[in-house]
Design a protein around this motif. Sequence first.
Motif, PDB file in Angstrom:
ATOM      1  N   ALA A   1       0.835  -1.200   0.000  1.00  0.00           N
ATOM      2  CA  ALA A   1       0.000   0.000   0.000  1.00  0.00           C
ATOM      3  C   ALA A   1       0.871   1.251   0.000  1.00  0.00           C
ATOM      4  O   ALA A   1       0.627   2.198  -0.759  1.00  0.00           O
ATOM      5  CB  ALA A   1      -0.936  -0.016   1.204  1.00  0.00           C
ATOM      6  N   ARG A   2       1.896   1.271   0.822  1.00  0.00           N
ATOM      7  CA  ARG A   2       2.764   2.458   0.894  1.00  0.00           C
ATOM      8  C   ARG A   2       3.525   2.673  -0.401  1.00  0.00           C
ATOM      9  O   ARG A   2       3.722   3.812  -0.823  1.00  0.00           O
ATOM     10  CB  ARG A   2       3.723   2.351   2.070  1.00  0.00           C
ATOM     11  CG  ARG A   2       3.005   2.562   3.377  1.00  0.00           C
ATOM     12  CD  ARG A   2       3.903   2.666   4.558  1.00  0.00           C
ATOM     13  NE  ARG A   2       3.076   2.742   5.751  1.00  0.00           N
ATOM     14  CZ  ARG A   2       3.543   2.736   6.968  1.00  0.00           C
ATOM     15  NH1 ARG A   2       4.844   2.670   7.173  1.00  0.00           N
ATOM     16  NH2 ARG A   2       2.728   2.806   7.994  1.00  0.00           N
ATOM     17  N   GLN A   3       3.946   1.601  -1.044  1.00  0.00           N
ATOM     18  CA  GLN A   3       4.635   1.755  -2.329  1.00  0.00           C
ATOM     19  C   GLN A   3       3.691   2.323  -3.385  1.00  0.00           C
ATOM     20  O   GLN A   3       4.078   3.204  -4.157  1.00  0.00           O
ATOM     21  CB  GLN A   3       5.195   0.410  -2.805  1.00  0.00           C
ATOM     22  CG  GLN A   3       6.393  -0.056  -2.016  1.00  0.00           C
ATOM     23  CD  GLN A   3       6.766  -1.497  -2.347  1.00  0.00           C
ATOM     24  OE1 GLN A   3       5.904  -2.346  -2.602  1.00  0.00           O
ATOM     25  NE2 GLN A   3       8.058  -1.775  -2.335  1.00  0.00           N
ATOM     26  N   ILE A   4       2.475   1.822  -3.414  1.00  0.00           N
ATOM     27  CA  ILE A   4       1.489   2.323  -4.381  1.00  0.00           C
ATOM     28  C   ILE A   4       1.268   3.814  -4.161  1.00  0.00           C
ATOM     29  O   ILE A   4       1.295   4.610  -5.106  1.00  0.00           O
ATOM     30  CB  ILE A   4       0.162   1.537  -4.273  1.00  0.00           C
ATOM     31  CG1 ILE A   4       0.359   0.109  -4.807  1.00  0.00           C
ATOM     32  CG2 ILE A   4      -0.969   2.256  -5.011  1.00  0.00           C
ATOM     33  CD1 ILE A   4      -0.797  -0.830  -4.524  1.00  0.00           C
ATOM     34  N   LEU A   5       1.084   4.217  -2.919  1.00  0.00           N
ATOM     35  CA  LEU A   5       0.839   5.623  -2.625  1.00  0.00           C
ATOM     36  C   LEU A   5       2.071   6.478  -2.915  1.00  0.00           C
ATOM     37  O   LEU A   5       1.960   7.563  -3.490  1.00  0.00           O
ATOM     38  CB  LEU A   5       0.394   5.782  -1.171  1.00  0.00           C
ATOM     39  CG  LEU A   5      -0.076   7.174  -0.747  1.00  0.00           C
ATOM     40  CD1 LEU A   5      -1.191   7.688  -1.646  1.00  0.00           C
ATOM     41  CD2 LEU A   5      -0.527   7.150   0.702  1.00  0.00           C
ATOM     42  N   ALA A   6       3.249   5.991  -2.555  1.00  0.00           N
ATOM     43  CA  ALA A   6       4.478   6.761  -2.781  1.00  0.00           C
ATOM     44  C   ALA A   6       4.765   6.966  -4.266  1.00  0.00           C
ATOM     45  O   ALA A   6       5.309   7.997  -4.661  1.00  0.00           O
ATOM     46  CB  ALA A   6       5.661   6.063  -2.109  1.00  0.00           C
ATOM     47  N   GLU A   7       4.383   6.010  -5.101  1.00  0.00           N
ATOM     48  CA  GLU A   7       4.644   6.088  -6.540  1.00  0.00           C
ATOM     49  C   GLU A   7       3.553   6.843  -7.303  1.00  0.00           C
ATOM     50  O   GLU A   7       3.726   7.163  -8.475  1.00  0.00           O
ATOM     51  CB  GLU A   7       4.793   4.674  -7.111  1.00  0.00           C
ATOM     52  CG  GLU A   7       6.012   3.950  -6.563  1.00  0.00           C
ATOM     53  CD  GLU A   7       6.017   2.458  -6.866  1.00  0.00           C
ATOM     54  OE1 GLU A   7       5.100   1.972  -7.572  1.00  0.00           O
ATOM     55  OE2 GLU A   7       6.936   1.779  -6.378  1.00  0.00           O
ATOM     56  N   ALA A   8       2.440   7.118  -6.650  1.00  0.00           N
ATOM     57  CA  ALA A   8       1.301   7.756  -7.313  1.00  0.00           C
ATOM     58  C   ALA A   8       1.488   9.263  -7.445  1.00  0.00           C
ATOM     59  O   ALA A   8       2.066   9.916  -6.576  1.00  0.00           O
ATOM     60  CB  ALA A   8       0.027   7.473  -6.533  1.00  0.00           C
ATOM     61  N   HIS A   9       0.989   9.785  -8.545  1.00  0.00           N
ATOM     62  CA  HIS A   9       0.922  11.235  -8.750  1.00  0.00           C
ATOM     63  C   HIS A   9      -0.542  11.657  -8.850  1.00  0.00           C
ATOM     64  O   HIS A   9      -0.943  12.639  -8.263  1.00  0.00           O
ATOM     65  CB  HIS A   9       1.651  11.640 -10.029  1.00  0.00           C
ATOM     66  CG  HIS A   9       3.101  11.311 -10.003  1.00  0.00           C
ATOM     67  ND1 HIS A   9       4.025  12.058  -9.320  1.00  0.00           N
ATOM     68  CD2 HIS A   9       3.790  10.296 -10.560  1.00  0.00           C
ATOM     69  CE1 HIS A   9       5.228  11.533  -9.463  1.00  0.00           C
ATOM     70  NE2 HIS A   9       5.110  10.455 -10.208  1.00  0.00           N
ATOM     71  N   THR A  10      -1.318  10.879  -9.607  1.00  0.00           N
ATOM     72  CA  THR A  10      -2.712  11.219  -9.886  1.00  0.00           C
ATOM     73  C   THR A  10      -3.628  10.147  -9.314  1.00  0.00           C
ATOM     74  O   THR A  10      -3.478   8.964  -9.615  1.00  0.00           O
ATOM     75  CB  THR A  10      -2.938  11.339 -11.409  1.00  0.00           C
ATOM     76  OG1 THR A  10      -2.028  12.316 -11.914  1.00  0.00           O
ATOM     77  CG2 THR A  10      -4.356  11.765 -11.723  1.00  0.00           C
ATOM     78  N   ILE A  11      -4.594  10.586  -8.495  1.00  0.00           N
ATOM     79  CA  ILE A  11      -5.531   9.677  -7.845  1.00  0.00           C
ATOM     80  C   ILE A  11      -6.950  10.068  -8.253  1.00  0.00           C
ATOM     81  O   ILE A  11      -7.384  11.193  -7.984  1.00  0.00           O
ATOM     82  CB  ILE A  11      -5.394   9.737  -6.310  1.00  0.00           C
ATOM     83  CG1 ILE A  11      -3.968   9.378  -5.881  1.00  0.00           C
ATOM     84  CG2 ILE A  11      -6.429   8.824  -5.641  1.00  0.00           C
ATOM     85  CD1 ILE A  11      -3.670   9.664  -4.416  1.00  0.00           C
TER      86      ILE A  11
ATOM     87  N   VAL B   1      -4.297   7.970 -14.923  1.00  0.00           N
ATOM     88  CA  VAL B   1      -4.603   7.838 -13.498  1.00  0.00           C
ATOM     89  C   VAL B   1      -3.685   6.765 -12.923  1.00  0.00           C
ATOM     90  O   VAL B   1      -3.646   5.644 -13.430  1.00  0.00           O
ATOM     91  CB  VAL B   1      -6.089   7.450 -13.296  1.00  0.00           C
ATOM     92  CG1 VAL B   1      -6.370   7.095 -11.858  1.00  0.00           C
ATOM     93  CG2 VAL B   1      -6.996   8.569 -13.778  1.00  0.00           C
ATOM     94  N   ASP B   2      -2.968   7.112 -11.866  1.00  0.00           N
ATOM     95  CA  ASP B   2      -2.085   6.137 -11.223  1.00  0.00           C
ATOM     96  C   ASP B   2      -2.856   5.194 -10.305  1.00  0.00           C
ATOM     97  O   ASP B   2      -2.612   3.990 -10.303  1.00  0.00           O
ATOM     98  CB  ASP B   2      -0.995   6.853 -10.411  1.00  0.00           C
ATOM     99  CG  ASP B   2      -0.087   7.686 -11.288  1.00  0.00           C
ATOM    100  OD1 ASP B   2       0.445   7.139 -12.278  1.00  0.00           O
ATOM    101  OD2 ASP B   2       0.087   8.881 -10.998  1.00  0.00           O
ATOM    102  N   VAL B   3      -3.776   5.765  -9.518  1.00  0.00           N
ATOM    103  CA  VAL B   3      -4.540   4.968  -8.553  1.00  0.00           C
ATOM    104  C   VAL B   3      -6.001   5.387  -8.607  1.00  0.00           C
ATOM    105  O   VAL B   3      -6.309   6.578  -8.667  1.00  0.00           O
ATOM    106  CB  VAL B   3      -4.025   5.178  -7.104  1.00  0.00           C
ATOM    107  CG1 VAL B   3      -4.831   4.344  -6.112  1.00  0.00           C
ATOM    108  CG2 VAL B   3      -2.551   4.855  -6.987  1.00  0.00           C
ATOM    109  N   VAL B   4      -6.882   4.402  -8.568  1.00  0.00           N
ATOM    110  CA  VAL B   4      -8.313   4.653  -8.434  1.00  0.00           C
ATOM    111  C   VAL B   4      -8.676   4.332  -6.994  1.00  0.00           C
ATOM    112  O   VAL B   4      -8.582   3.188  -6.555  1.00  0.00           O
ATOM    113  CB  VAL B   4      -9.141   3.789  -9.410  1.00  0.00           C
ATOM    114  CG1 VAL B   4     -10.633   3.967  -9.143  1.00  0.00           C
ATOM    115  CG2 VAL B   4      -8.802   4.140 -10.847  1.00  0.00           C
TER     116      VAL B   4
END
Length: 160
Positions: A4-14, A67-70
């Motif tokens: 979860a932390r890696q996904i959030l750290a790598e995200a720019h657009t949510i 979109v990086d994360v939905v």
Amino acid sequence: MRTARQILAEAHTIAVVGASRDPQKPAHWVPKMLQEQGWRIIPVNPYADRLFGEHAYARLADIPEHVDVVEVFRPSGDAPEIVREAAAIGAGAVWLQLGVISEEAGRLARSAGLGYVEDTCMGMERTLADMVHGGIRPGSTVYHGIEPEAERPGVLADHG
């Protein structure tokens, strides 16, 4: 598989599916807090024109950028379809907020090669990691500025 932390750290657009106009709901204040910490937030709500100072889209398919994360603030039963939509737009991950759980959505995400988090608050994860957009802040002591006595110059520690 990314954490979860890696996904959030790598995200720019949510993209936030189920973003709320009601400031008392987590579906409002969590994405707003993330926006304040530097992430680009794209609200997805068919009943709003603008949220968080951004244009709100009716569907994920309407978003004209990557979109990086939905992030999902919808009932668990909606999660499988949202995962399908996330895969169709080329999102990198799907994050089901606290209380949103779906075995089917998890299977679909893994088979589509998407990162997947469920039943976890993105805002809590951000706070626990002391994270801002782009990663984790430089390390600091737990006491944020208070140095343990043994580390202060000229002070000898009593080791007992």
